[in-house]
Write an enzyme that holds these catalytic residues in place. Structure first.
Site, PDB file in Angstrom:
ATOM      1  N   ASP A  19       0.946  -1.234  -0.217  1.00  0.00           N
ATOM      2  CA  ASP A  19      -0.035   0.134  -0.010  1.00  0.00           C
ATOM      3  C   ASP A  19       1.118   1.813  -0.025  1.00  0.00           C
ATOM      4  OD1 ASP A  19      -1.814   2.107   0.728  1.00  0.00           O
ATOM      5  OD2 ASP A  19      -1.442   1.657   2.805  1.00  0.00           O
ATOM      6  N   ASP A  21      -0.201   5.147   1.483  1.00  0.00           N
ATOM      7  CA  ASP A  21      -0.578   6.037   1.767  1.00  0.00           C
ATOM      8  C   ASP A  21      -0.455   4.995   3.284  1.00  0.00           C
ATOM      9  OD1 ASP A  21      -0.385   8.625   0.533  1.00  0.00           O
ATOM     10  OD2 ASP A  21      -2.846   7.544  -0.382  1.00  0.00           O
TER      11      ASP A  21
END
Length: 237
Positions: A19, A21
């Site tokens: 991922d 953020d």
């Protein structure tokens, strides 16, 4: 060619999907500020920052819809205001989304061990490209999956499935690294193991309940852990 060499040559690539953020970069202040700007532009009460952080990772429209009060402006209008605020942030000379400590060294170790690296994020591709360029990470990831390109965002499995298709990896040779339950659920829905990080936007106990096999406290723990999960064999490419 002996049988062992033949088997290694046909071993699928090992893929680590991150991922962005809350996992690679700490962007929470910019996300909260952009959301407040979008809501304020339409005269809406500003959402609580904790509520905003809990939506990070979802498709933008889904995240905003969950925060909108009934009877307000159209969802599309607030989404557009958010995008405008995010673009304005990136143009600001003091814009900064810092990398979490130890990331670059960990990417180096994973690549040296033969892993392929990828990203699956709720960011738009333009925002992801900006983040990677800012931190000199362009070219480090062989597959980039964003919600404006892949129709179904987290927690749907589509981004993981697409990343595996692009690299030749299979569920048993893939692992997802993320900070939210949406990352963990995306991995599970794709039949892929997931590792949570303790420094992101969802509590580590929630990540474990969502199905994370392990929670790491720093990036330095990751290379040995993913190597153990995948049997310790480096694929021949």
């Amino acid at each position: 060619m002996d049988n062992l060499t033949a088997n290694l040559e046909f071993e699928p690539p090992r893929l680590v999907i991150f991922d962005c953020d809350g996992t690679l970069v700490d962007s929470q202040h910019h996300i909260v500020a952009a959301m407040h700007s979008a809501f304020g532009a339409h005269g809406l009460a500003l959402p609580d920052p904790d509520c905003i952080r809990r939506t990070v990772g979802l498709p933008l429209a889904t995240a905003i819809e969950s925060l909108l009060p009934p009877g307000g402006p159209t969802l599309a209008a607030v989404v557009e205001a958010y995008k405008e605020a995010a673009i304005a942030q990136r143009l600001a000379p003091d814009h900064c989304e810092p990398l979490f400590p130890g990331l670059v060294e960990t990417l180096d170790r994973l690549e040296m061990a033969g892993f392929l690296l990828g990203i699956a994020t709720g960011k738009a591709r333009r925002g992801l490209d900006f983040t990677l360029a800012t931190h000199n990470l362009v070219g480090r990831f062989v597959t980039l999956q964003t919600n404006d390109v892949v129709a179904a965002g987290k927690p749907a499995p589509d981004m993981v499935i697409q990343a595996m298709a692009e690299t030749g990896a299979v569920p048993a040779s893939t692992v997802v690294i993320g900070d939210t339950t949406y990352d963990i659920e995306m991995a599970r829905n794709a039949g892929v193991p997931a590792i949570g990080v303790a420094w992101g936007y969802h509590d580590e106990n929630v990540l474990s309940k969502a199905g994370a096999l392990h929670i790491i406290n720093n990036f330095g723990e990751l290379p040995d852990l993913v190597n153990q999960l995948m049997g310790g064999a480096v694929c021949v490419r």
